[in-house]
Design an enzyme around this catalytic site. Structure first.
Site, mmCIF file in Angstrom:
data_model
loop_
_atom_site.group_PDB
_atom_site.id
_atom_site.type_symbol
_atom_site.label_atom_id
_atom_site.label_comp_id
_atom_site.label_asym_id
_atom_site.label_seq_id
_atom_site.Cartn_x
_atom_site.Cartn_y
_atom_site.Cartn_z
ATOM 1 N N ARG A 33 112.137 68.446 -31.832
ATOM 2 C CA ARG A 33 112.775 69.255 -32.752
ATOM 3 C C ARG A 33 114.329 69.014 -32.559
ATOM 4 O O ARG A 33 114.977 69.544 -33.776
ATOM 5 C CB ARG A 33 112.155 70.539 -32.941
ATOM 6 C CG ARG A 33 110.663 70.680 -33.623
ATOM 7 C CD ARG A 33 110.523 71.986 -33.783
ATOM 8 N NE ARG A 33 109.263 72.178 -34.614
ATOM 9 C CZ ARG A 33 108.678 73.363 -34.958
ATOM 10 N NH1 ARG A 33 108.863 74.523 -34.368
ATOM 11 N NH2 ARG A 33 107.644 73.401 -35.837
ATOM 12 N N LYS A 196 93.763 75.783 -34.031
ATOM 13 C CA LYS A 196 94.404 76.689 -34.847
ATOM 14 C C LYS A 196 93.543 76.937 -36.351
ATOM 15 O O LYS A 196 93.185 75.837 -36.891
ATOM 16 C CB LYS A 196 95.792 76.514 -35.459
ATOM 17 C CG LYS A 196 96.731 76.908 -34.246
ATOM 18 C CD LYS A 196 98.079 77.093 -34.583
ATOM 19 C CE LYS A 196 99.073 76.965 -33.439
ATOM 20 N NZ LYS A 196 100.401 76.534 -33.987
ATOM 21 N N GLY A 345 102.564 70.699 -33.857
ATOM 22 C CA GLY A 345 103.053 70.352 -32.598
ATOM 23 C C GLY A 345 101.980 69.835 -31.762
ATOM 24 O O GLY A 345 102.323 68.795 -30.922
ATOM 25 N N GLY A 368 102.485 74.339 -39.592
ATOM 26 C CA GLY A 368 102.442 75.058 -40.764
ATOM 27 C C GLY A 368 103.066 74.457 -42.021
ATOM 28 O O GLY A 368 102.542 74.568 -43.245
HETATM 29 C C1 3PG Z 1 106.538 76.892 -36.254
HETATM 30 O O1 3PG Z 1 106.844 76.497 -35.220
HETATM 31 O O2 3PG Z 1 105.544 76.966 -37.063
HETATM 32 C C2 3PG Z 1 107.714 77.078 -37.136
HETATM 33 O O3 3PG Z 1 109.056 77.139 -36.280
HETATM 34 C C3 3PG Z 1 107.614 78.511 -37.823
HETATM 35 O O4 3PG Z 1 107.545 79.493 -37.103
HETATM 36 P P1 3PG Z 1 106.587 80.625 -37.570
HETATM 37 O O5 3PG Z 1 105.233 80.296 -37.709
HETATM 38 O O6 3PG Z 1 106.799 81.800 -36.054
HETATM 39 O O7 3PG Z 1 107.291 81.400 -38.671
HETATM 40 MG MG MG Z 2 103.772 78.362 -37.406
#
Ligand code: 3PG
Ligand code: MG
Length: 396
Positions: A33, A196, A345, A368
């Site tokens: 990132r 997830k 990720g 997400g």
């Molecule tokens: C992630 O890695 O999903 C994003 O950076 C958003 O983070 P969050 O899900 O804690 O809002």
């Molecule tokens: Mg997230």
């Protein structure tokens, strides 16, 4: 507005990035990132801008709920190690500013990184006054935090009310690539897997959009259980149960499930393993990978695809014994002549583990965010906020 169309020469530019990265013992474990934002940062430096970077890291509220003190939480979730890593990547000093609102921003550095935005509750509440204070640091705002664009938070949403706005190169690239999934070249096959349970919204959209949906991972266990199949000691997600049934109703034959799987008596390399039919998992054993028959049938489903979306590893790929499904399907995708878009990720980590990155059309930095992009037809809160700001600027 595109970054290249903006008047930014010599300006102070506040750039929202998503440096929410894994950190262990004070070291950044995966800098994907960070590297993804380098084109935007370098462009701004070439235009003699002062670059003020801001990001969130982790979820402070979760740590406080677990009983950590504010000091412990802040020690764990400081962005300081990220500033050090970024300095190495850029090859210049990056000044770290210990508070995203209150501290003095040093004059001498061209690049600075502000401390974790989520140390202020106002960030997640999308508070106007907080956004205004952030905006006071700069003349221009750039959003290059694609991974956080599905959040309606102050640094990606409310802030667009206070400064001339634009999208960075990463946000531009991500939206361009992911838009290919909204009007896909067909056949369009989605692989939805992983551990997830955040994929339900996207699955509902894919039930309509995709021609086929290949399910694997913990998600497959959940679906199999929802279908009344005994899954032994396999992990599944109770909360996704009724949604899984609903998706079976919506997607019908498009949904494909594993027909066999690799089960183990323990979640570790070297555990006892067996390959069994998906509907006869032995009591006390857990499914950790798809089996050889499923691998072959999923390759068959993929072979004519012109567009593929890949969200989530197909097994516990981090352990050699349970990595075959992810590796084989990944390699098959690598050689497939199609638009191949991956998100999340864990999927990105699998792609790196098996050296597939240069054979996948686009690996999103958002997990997400990429799923919600599909679910919401591209209308993520932060992107909508940017659009609104552009329209308003045009009217004035
Ligand atoms: C992630 O890695 O999903 C994003 O950076 C958003 O983070 P969050 O899900 O804690 O809002
Ligand atoms: Mg997230």
């Amino acid at each position: 507005m595109k970054l290249t169309d903006m008047e930014i020469e010599g300006k102070k530019v506040l750039v929202r990035v998503d440096y929410n990265v894994p950190i262990k013992n004070g070291m950044v474990e995966d800098d994907t990132r960070l590297r993804a934002t380098v084109p935007t940062i370098n462009h701004l430096l070439e235009k003699n801008c002062k670059v003020i970077l801001m990001s969130h890291l982790g979820r402070p509220k979760d740590l406080l709920k677990k009983g950590k003190s504010v000091e412990e939480m802040q020690k764990e979730l400081t962005l300081r190690p990220v500033a050090e890593d970024l300095a190495e990547i850029l090859g210049i000093d990056v000044a770290f500013v210990e508070d995203c609102i209150d501290a003095q921003i040093p004059n001498e550095n061209d690049v600075v990184l502000l401390e974790n935005l989520r140390f202020y509750d106002e960030e997640e509440k999308n508070e106007i006054e907080f956004a205004k204070k952030l905006a006071a640091h700069a003349d221009v705002y750039i959003n290059d935090a694609f991974g956080a664009c599905h959040r309606d938070h102050a640094s990606v949403s409310a802030i667009t009310k206070f400064l001339p706005c634009g999208a960075g190169f990463l946000v531009e690239k991500e939206t361009k690539q992911l838009s290919k999934l909204l009007s896909p070249e067909r056949p369009f096959v989605a692989i939805v897997a992983g551990a997830k349970a955040d994929k339900i919204g996207a699955l509902k959209a894919l039930a309509d959009k995709a021609d086929k949906i290949l399910i694997a991972g913990v998600l497959a266990n959940t679906f199999l259980k929802a279908k009344g199949i005994d899954i032994g000691a396999s992990k599944f997600d109770e909360e996704t149960f009724s949604a899984a049934k609903e998706i079976i109703g919506l997607a019908g034959d498009k949904l494909k499930f594993p027909v066999d799987c690799v089960v183990a008596d323990k979640l570790e390399n070297g555990a006892n393993t067996r390959t069994v039919a998906a509907d006869s998992m032995p009591e006390g054993w857990m499914a950790l990978d798809i089996g050889p028959e499923t691998i072959e049938s999923y390759k068959d489903e993929l072979k004519d695809a012109k567009t593929v979306f890949w969200a989530g590893p197909l097994g516990v790929f981090e352990m050699e014994d349970f990595s075959h499904g992810t590796k084989e399907i990944g390699e098959f995708l690598g050689n497939l002549n199609a638009t191949k878009i991956a998100g999340g990720g864990d999927t990105g980590a699998a792609i790196n583990t098996f050296n597939l990155a240069d054979r996948i059309t686009h690996v999103s930095t958002g997990g997400g965010a990429s799923l919600e992009f599909i679910e919401k037809e591209g209308k993520l809160p932060a992107l909508v906020a940017l659009e609104k700001a552009y329209r308003k600027a045009k009217e004035e």
